[in-house]
Design a protein around this motif. Structure first.
Motif, PDB file in Angstrom:
ATOM      1  N   THR A  27       1.348 -18.738  -1.746  1.00  0.00           N
ATOM      2  CA  THR A  27       0.004 -18.409  -1.996  1.00  0.00           C
ATOM      3  C   THR A  27      -0.948 -19.236  -2.633  1.00  0.00           C
ATOM      4  OG1 THR A  27       0.704 -16.749  -3.435  1.00  0.00           O
ATOM      5  CG2 THR A  27       0.599 -15.898  -1.399  1.00  0.00           C
ATOM      6  N   ASN A  68      -0.784  -9.133   1.173  1.00  0.00           N
ATOM      7  CA  ASN A  68      -1.319  -8.138   0.160  1.00  0.00           C
ATOM      8  C   ASN A  68      -2.572  -8.865  -0.545  1.00  0.00           C
ATOM      9  OD1 ASN A  68       0.825  -5.972   0.400  1.00  0.00           O
ATOM     10  ND2 ASN A  68       2.174  -7.503  -0.603  1.00  0.00           N
ATOM     11  N   VAL A  69      -3.004  -9.976   0.024  1.00  0.00           N
ATOM     12  CA  VAL A  69      -3.944 -10.689  -0.901  1.00  0.00           C
ATOM     13  C   VAL A  69      -5.151 -11.147   0.231  1.00  0.00           C
ATOM     14  CG1 VAL A  69      -2.675 -11.097  -2.883  1.00  0.00           C
ATOM     15  CG2 VAL A  69      -2.687 -12.929  -1.004  1.00  0.00           C
ATOM     16  N   ASP A  70      -6.297 -11.536  -0.111  1.00  0.00           N
ATOM     17  CA  ASP A  70      -7.098 -12.083   0.818  1.00  0.00           C
ATOM     18  C   ASP A  70      -6.633 -13.390   1.152  1.00  0.00           C
ATOM     19  OD1 ASP A  70      -8.609  -9.899   0.443  1.00  0.00           O
ATOM     20  OD2 ASP A  70     -10.220 -10.921  -0.546  1.00  0.00           O
ATOM     21  N   THR A  71      -7.374 -14.113   2.239  1.00  0.00           N
ATOM     22  CA  THR A  71      -7.221 -15.107   2.558  1.00  0.00           C
ATOM     23  C   THR A  71      -8.426 -16.133   2.743  1.00  0.00           C
ATOM     24  OG1 THR A  71      -5.271 -14.644   4.064  1.00  0.00           O
ATOM     25  CG2 THR A  71      -6.317 -16.902   4.538  1.00  0.00           C
ATOM     26  N   VAL A  86      -4.328 -15.851  -3.782  1.00  0.00           N
ATOM     27  CA  VAL A  86      -4.637 -15.583  -2.544  1.00  0.00           C
ATOM     28  C   VAL A  86      -4.080 -16.752  -1.808  1.00  0.00           C
ATOM     29  CG1 VAL A  86      -6.802 -14.843  -3.224  1.00  0.00           C
ATOM     30  CG2 VAL A  86      -6.873 -17.041  -2.623  1.00  0.00           C
ATOM     31  N   ASN A 116      -4.821 -12.503  10.534  1.00  0.00           N
ATOM     32  CA  ASN A 116      -4.996 -11.032  10.501  1.00  0.00           C
ATOM     33  C   ASN A 116      -3.609 -10.273  11.004  1.00  0.00           C
ATOM     34  OD1 ASN A 116      -6.741  -8.988  10.344  1.00  0.00           O
ATOM     35  ND2 ASN A 116      -6.942  -8.692  12.434  1.00  0.00           N
ATOM     36  N   THR A 122      -1.158 -10.338   8.152  1.00  0.00           N
ATOM     37  CA  THR A 122      -1.527  -9.484   7.227  1.00  0.00           C
ATOM     38  C   THR A 122      -1.640  -7.993   7.355  1.00  0.00           C
ATOM     39  OG1 THR A 122      -4.022  -9.512   7.407  1.00  0.00           O
ATOM     40  CG2 THR A 122      -2.749 -11.247   5.709  1.00  0.00           C
ATOM     41  N   LYS A 151      -4.929  -5.682   6.811  1.00  0.00           N
ATOM     42  CA  LYS A 151      -5.257  -5.217   5.573  1.00  0.00           C
ATOM     43  C   LYS A 151      -6.232  -6.208   4.627  1.00  0.00           C
ATOM     44  CE  LYS A 151      -1.052  -4.680   4.586  1.00  0.00           C
ATOM     45  NZ  LYS A 151       0.212  -4.345   3.771  1.00  0.00           N
ATOM     46  N   SER A 152      -6.106  -7.361   4.979  1.00  0.00           N
ATOM     47  CA  SER A 152      -6.932  -8.110   3.671  1.00  0.00           C
ATOM     48  C   SER A 152      -7.978  -9.041   4.609  1.00  0.00           C
ATOM     49  CB  SER A 152      -5.876  -9.319   3.238  1.00  0.00           C
ATOM     50  OG  SER A 152      -4.617  -8.733   2.934  1.00  0.00           O
ATOM     51  N   ARG A 153      -9.007  -9.270   3.354  1.00  0.00           N
ATOM     52  CA  ARG A 153     -10.072  -9.916   4.066  1.00  0.00           C
ATOM     53  C   ARG A 153      -9.919 -11.327   4.474  1.00  0.00           C
ATOM     54  NH1 ARG A 153     -14.681  -6.918   4.235  1.00  0.00           N
ATOM     55  NH2 ARG A 153     -14.763  -5.105   2.908  1.00  0.00           N
TER      56      ARG A 153
END
Length: 304
Positions: A20, A55-58, A90, A126, A129, A132-134
Motif C-alpha cells: 500500500t 480496507n483503504v482508499d485507492t 492507501v 473495485n 476491494t 467497499k473503498s473509494r
C-alpha cells in the motif's frame, strides 16, 4: 516454532505495508509506448493481485502528453512519496497510456480511446476491494481527457468514486458539457490551474504561433525543447521580437483551456461539484508531478 510463526506474521505485515506504500504500475500500451493493447482485457493486472488493500482508499495516477513509461513511473513515485505524508496508508496505482512522442492531435485521439482501458483497470480495483473503498483519480494535462472519457463509460456509474483532481487540465473549458454529466459521477472535481502555465496556453494556440514572424527556429524544436523554451520565456525578459509576439499570443489564450480558468456554464454560473482552484502563486509552469506543494495540496483535497 513460535519464532517461525512470528516471522510469518511480521513478513505478512511488511508485505501489506509495502503493497500500500508503493505504486502499483499498470500499462495500457503494447510495450512500444506508442499504441494500445488490442483490447482492455489484454491488460496485465497481475501486479495488482494481492497488492491491493481492500480496507483503504485507492489513488489512481494518470499522466498527460508525451510521457515515457519510465518517466511516468518516476513522476508517480514522487507523487506517492509526497501525498502519503498526508493520506497515510492507501493504495497507489499508476496507469500508463500510450502518449510518448506523439503529435498533440494524435495524442488527443489516444486519450479519447483510453476510457475503456482505464475503466477496465478501475473495475478490477473495485473488484479486489469488494466495492467497499473509494477510488480517487489524480490526472495531469491531457490526462484530464483520459479521466473524462473514463467517467463517460456506462460502467463508471457503478464505481464508488472519491474525488477527481485535475492538474493543469488540457481540455476545453466546456469539457464537462462535451462529456455530459461526468461532473456528477465523482464526489467532487477539483480543477487546479495556474496563470503561469505557458505550456498549456501554447497547446491551444500552437497553429497561430507557428505562423508568427521569426518562428522558424522555434518550430524546428522538439516538443520537449519547446516546453523548455516556453518555461524559460519570462526569464529571458522577452528580448527578441519573436519572444514578445509569442508571449502576447500566449497571454491572449486565457479562457480557452479548462486548466487555466476552470469549467463554467456560460460566463458566470459554476457547474455542480466543480471547484476551480487558482494556484498560480505556487505553480510556476506546467510541471506538477515534481511540485511538492501542489501534490500535498492535492492530497488534502482528496481527503475532503
Amino acid at each position: 516454532m513460535r519464532y517461525f510463526v512470528l516471522c510469518i506474521l511480521f513478513c505478512g505485515f511488511m508485505f501489506a505495508e509495502q503493497a500500500t506504500n508503493s505504486t502499483i504500475m499498470v500499462r495500457c500500451d503494447d510495450g512500444s509506448e506508442y499504441d494500445f493493447l488490442s483490447a482492455p482485457q489484454d491488460i496485465k493486472l497481475g501486479s495488482m493481485k494481492g497488492a491491493i488493500n481492500p480496507n483503504v482508499d485507492t489513488v489512481v495516477f494518470i499522466h498527460g502528453f508525451n510521457n515515457s513509461y519510465s518517466g511516468a513511473t518516476s513522476s508517480y513515485s514522487n507523487a506517492r512519496n509526497v501525498m502519503s505524508k498526508e493520506l497515510g496508508n492507501v493504495n497507489y496505482v499508476g496507469i500508463y497510456w500510450p502518449s510518448n512522442t506523439l503529435d498533440f492531435p494524435t495524442a488527443i485521439k489516444r486519450a479519447n480511446k483510453s476510457g475503456k482501458y482505464i475503466m477496465h483497470i478501475v473495475s478490477e480495483i473495485n473488484k479486489q476491494t469488494g466495492g467497499k473503498s473509494r477510488i480517487h483519480l489524480v490526472c495531469h494535462s491531457l490526462g484530464a481527457r483520459v479521466v473524462l472519457n473514463t467517467l463517460a463509460e456506462n460502467t463508471a456509474r457503478s464505481i464508488p468514486w472519491g474525488n477527481m483532481c485535475f492538474l493543469a487540465a488540457a481540455v476545453d473549458k466546456d469539457a464537462f458539457f462535451t462529456f455530459n454529466g461526468t461532473n456528477i459521477v465523482g464526489r467532487n472535481n477539483f480543477i487546479v490551474y495556474s496563470e503561469n502555465d505557458l505550456v498549456l496556453k501554447y497547446l491551444y494556440s500552437r497553429d497561430q504561433i507557428a505562423q508568427l514572424p521569426g518562428a522558424e527556429k522555434f518550430n524546428a524544436l522538439s516538443y520537449d525543447e519547446k516546453v523548455q523554451y516556453l518555461e524559460n520565456l519570462p526569464k529571458r525578459q522577452l528580448r527578441s521580437a519573436f519572444d514578445r509576439s509569442l508571449y502576447t499570443k500566449l497571454q491572449g489564450t486565457r479562457g480557452v483551456a479548462m486548466g487555466l480558468v476552470g469549467a463554467f456554464l456560460g460566463n458566470s454560473n459554476e457547474l455542480q461539484n466543480v471547484e476551480n482552484l487558482d494556484k498560480s502563486s505556487i505553480v510556476p509552469s506546467h510541471s506538477y508531478w515534481s511540485n511538492s506543494k501542489i501534490l500535498s495540496y492535492t492530497a488534502k483535497k482528496i481527503k475532503e
